[in-house]
Design a protein around this motif. Structure first.
Motif, PDB file in Angstrom:
ATOM      1  N   GLU A 150       0.881  -1.165   0.000  1.00  0.00           N
ATOM      2  CA  GLU A 150       0.000   0.000   0.000  1.00  0.00           C
ATOM      3  C   GLU A 150       0.919   1.214   0.000  1.00  0.00           C
ATOM      4  N   ILE A 151       0.658   2.184  -0.885  1.00  0.00           N
ATOM      5  CA  ILE A 151       1.586   3.311  -1.023  1.00  0.00           C
ATOM      6  C   ILE A 151       0.879   4.674  -1.089  1.00  0.00           C
ATOM      7  N   ASP A 152       1.655   5.710  -0.754  1.00  0.00           N
ATOM      8  CA  ASP A 152       1.272   7.094  -1.024  1.00  0.00           C
ATOM      9  C   ASP A 152       2.169   7.532  -2.172  1.00  0.00           C
ATOM     10  N   PHE A 153       1.643   8.306  -3.117  1.00  0.00           N
ATOM     11  CA  PHE A 153       2.506   8.812  -4.195  1.00  0.00           C
ATOM     12  C   PHE A 153       1.948  10.108  -4.779  1.00  0.00           C
ATOM     13  N   MET A 154       2.854  10.883  -5.397  1.00  0.00           N
ATOM     14  CA  MET A 154       2.488  12.137  -6.032  1.00  0.00           C
ATOM     15  C   MET A 154       2.361  11.901  -7.542  1.00  0.00           C
ATOM     16  N   PRO A 155       1.167  12.054  -8.114  1.00  0.00           N
ATOM     17  CA  PRO A 155       0.969  11.804  -9.551  1.00  0.00           C
ATOM     18  C   PRO A 155       1.881  12.684 -10.406  1.00  0.00           C
ATOM     19  N   THR A 156       2.274  12.168 -11.557  1.00  0.00           N
ATOM     20  CA  THR A 156       3.179  12.919 -12.437  1.00  0.00           C
ATOM     21  C   THR A 156       2.486  14.099 -13.122  1.00  0.00           C
ATOM     22  N   ASN A 157       1.161  14.184 -13.024  1.00  0.00           N
ATOM     23  CA  ASN A 157       0.439  15.307 -13.636  1.00  0.00           C
ATOM     24  C   ASN A 157       0.371  16.530 -12.722  1.00  0.00           C
ATOM     25  N   GLY A 158       1.021  16.420 -11.558  1.00  0.00           N
ATOM     26  CA  GLY A 158       1.041  17.548 -10.631  1.00  0.00           C
ATOM     27  C   GLY A 158      -0.199  17.641  -9.770  1.00  0.00           C
ATOM     28  N   GLY A 159      -1.035  16.605  -9.801  1.00  0.00           N
ATOM     29  CA  GLY A 159      -2.256  16.591  -9.003  1.00  0.00           C
ATOM     30  C   GLY A 159      -1.989  16.359  -7.526  1.00  0.00           C
ATOM     31  N   LYS A 160      -3.067  16.163  -6.781  1.00  0.00           N
ATOM     32  CA  LYS A 160      -2.960  15.953  -5.341  1.00  0.00           C
ATOM     33  C   LYS A 160      -2.328  14.605  -5.021  1.00  0.00           C
ATOM     34  N   MET A 161      -1.702  14.555  -3.864  1.00  0.00           N
ATOM     35  CA  MET A 161      -1.093  13.312  -3.381  1.00  0.00           C
ATOM     36  C   MET A 161      -2.153  12.224  -3.262  1.00  0.00           C
ATOM     37  N   VAL A 162      -1.829  11.031  -3.809  1.00  0.00           N
ATOM     38  CA  VAL A 162      -2.725   9.875  -3.699  1.00  0.00           C
ATOM     39  C   VAL A 162      -2.336   9.142  -2.415  1.00  0.00           C
ATOM     40  N   LYS A 163      -3.309   8.974  -1.546  1.00  0.00           N
ATOM     41  CA  LYS A 163      -3.033   8.358  -0.244  1.00  0.00           C
ATOM     42  C   LYS A 163      -3.557   6.925  -0.205  1.00  0.00           C
ATOM     43  N   ASN A 164      -2.778   6.056   0.419  1.00  0.00           N
ATOM     44  CA  ASN A 164      -3.172   4.668   0.693  1.00  0.00           C
ATOM     45  C   ASN A 164      -3.675   3.918  -0.548  1.00  0.00           C
ATOM     46  N   HIS A 165      -2.914   4.017  -1.605  1.00  0.00           N
ATOM     47  CA  HIS A 165      -3.295   3.281  -2.830  1.00  0.00           C
ATOM     48  C   HIS A 165      -3.054   1.785  -2.635  1.00  0.00           C
ATOM     49  N   LYS A 166      -4.094   0.990  -2.949  1.00  0.00           N
ATOM     50  CA  LYS A 166      -4.003  -0.474  -2.882  1.00  0.00           C
ATOM     51  C   LYS A 166      -4.208  -1.026  -4.290  1.00  0.00           C
ATOM     52  N   TRP A 167      -3.355  -1.793  -4.787  1.00  0.00           N
ATOM     53  CA  TRP A 167      -2.075  -2.259  -4.299  1.00  0.00           C
ATOM     54  C   TRP A 167      -1.053  -2.187  -5.443  1.00  0.00           C
ATOM     55  N   VAL A 168       0.248  -2.339  -5.084  1.00  0.00           N
ATOM     56  CA  VAL A 168       1.266  -2.598  -6.107  1.00  0.00           C
ATOM     57  C   VAL A 168       2.094  -3.762  -5.581  1.00  0.00           C
ATOM     58  N   VAL A 169       2.863  -4.385  -6.475  1.00  0.00           N
ATOM     59  CA  VAL A 169       3.716  -5.506  -6.053  1.00  0.00           C
ATOM     60  C   VAL A 169       5.179  -5.079  -6.162  1.00  0.00           C
ATOM     61  N   ALA A 170       6.070  -5.893  -5.638  1.00  0.00           N
ATOM     62  CA  ALA A 170       7.500  -5.547  -5.546  1.00  0.00           C
ATOM     63  C   ALA A 170       8.108  -5.163  -6.897  1.00  0.00           C
ATOM     64  N   SER A 171       7.734  -5.873  -7.952  1.00  0.00           N
ATOM     65  CA  SER A 171       8.308  -5.593  -9.276  1.00  0.00           C
ATOM     66  C   SER A 171       7.839  -4.255  -9.851  1.00  0.00           C
TER      67      SER A 171
END
Length: 239
Positions: A150-171
Motif C-alpha cells: 500500500e503506497i502514497d505517491f504524487m501523480p506525475t500530472n502535478g495533481g494531489k497526493m494519492v493516499k493509501n493506494h491499494k495495491w502494487v507488487v515488488a516488481s
C-alpha cells in the motif's frame, strides 16, 4: 378595234396585278407562319430548357440536403459515441486518476501454486478500491507469489497526493534496499495514468498471494480486464 385592244390590255394588266397581289399575300402569310412556327419552337425549347434547368437545380438541392442530413446524422452519432465514452471513462476512476484500460497480465512473476483461489474461478469482490467494485462478480485471471504494498505517491500530472493506494507488487516499485513501510520509492506500475514514474513511499506491506481479476463494474456495467491487484482476503468464493 383599237378600243377592244385597250380593254384587253387593261384586263391582262388587272389580272397580272391580282396574281402579283396574291403571291405577295401568300408570301406574307408564309413569312408569318414561319415566324409563328419559329416562335413556337423557340418557346418550346425555352420551356424545355427551363424545365431541365429546374430539374437539375432540384436534383442538386436534393443531393445537397441528403449530404447535409447524412453529415448531421454522422456528427450526432459521433457526438453521442464520444459522450458515451466520456461517461463510461469518467466512472473508471481510482484514487482520482483515470484507469488504464489496456492492462495485461504481468510477465516474469512466479505463479502461486497453493493459493485459495485458482485461475478461472468465479469470485465476488469485497474490496472498495473504486466505485462499482464492491460485490462485483469476477473471474480470477492470475495468481502470483508476491507480497503487496500500500503506497502514497504524487501523480506525475502535478495533481494531489494519492493516499493509501491499494495495491502494487515488488516488481512495480524501485527503491534502494529492502521494501518496507516508510521506504521511499519510485512507482513503475501503470494501472492508472500519471502513476508510472511517480515518487512515493510504502505505507503498509501485505503478505501474498496477489490476484489479478476481470470483473464487470456494478455501476456502469463496464468490464475491467486484468485489474491489478487484490489480496486473498478481498475475494469471496461463489458457491
Amino acid at each position: 378595234m383599237k378600243k377592244r385592244n385597250i380593254m384587253t390590255s387593261l384586263s391582262v394588266a388587272a389580272l397580272s396585278l391580282s396574281l402579283l397581289s396574291g403571291v405577295a399575300v401568300s408570301a406574307d402569310s408564309m413569312g408569318h407562319m414561319h415566324d409563328m412556327s419559329s416562335m413556337k419552337m423557340e418557346k418550346k425549347t425555352t420551356k424545355k430548357s427551363t424545365k431541365k434547368s429546374s430539374m437539375k437545380m432540384a436534383k442538386k438541392s436534393a443531393k445537397k440536403n441528403t449530404v447535409k442530413k447524412s453529415t448531421m446524422k454522422m456528427t450526432k452519432k459521433s457526438s453521442n459515441k464520444m459522450n458515451m465514452k466520456h461517461s463510461m471513462m469518467s466512472g473508471m476512476m481510482m484514487d482520482g486518476l483515470e484507469m488504464n484500460m489496456n492492462s495485461k497480465l504481468p510477465k516474469g512473476l512466479k505463479k502461486a501454486t497453493h493459493a485459495k483461489f485458482h485461475v478461472g474461478q468465479k469470485v465476488t469482490l469485497k474490496a472498495k478500491h473504486m466505485e462499482g467494485m464492491y460485490n462485483a462478480k469476477a473471474t480470477v485471471a492470475g495468481v502470483y507469489k508476491t507480497d503487496l504494498y500500500e503506497i502514497d505517491f504524487m501523480p506525475t500530472n502535478g495533481g494531489k497526493m494519492v493516499k493509501n493506494h491499494k495495491w502494487v507488487v515488488a516488481s512495480e516499485l524501485k527503491a534502494k534496499g529492502a521494501l518496507k513501510a516508510g521506504k521511499k520509492v519510485t512507482v513503475l506500475a501503470d494501472h492508472m495514468y500519471d502513476m508510472k514514474g511517480a515518487k512515493g513511499k510504502i505505507v503498509k506491506v501485505h503478505k501474498g498471494p496477489a490476484y489479478v481479476v476481470t470483473f464487470k463494474d456494478t455501476k456502469i456495467k463496464m468490464v475491467m480486464k486484468n485489474h491489478k491487484w487484490l489480496t486473498q482476503q478481498e475475494l469471496k468464493a461463489i458457491k
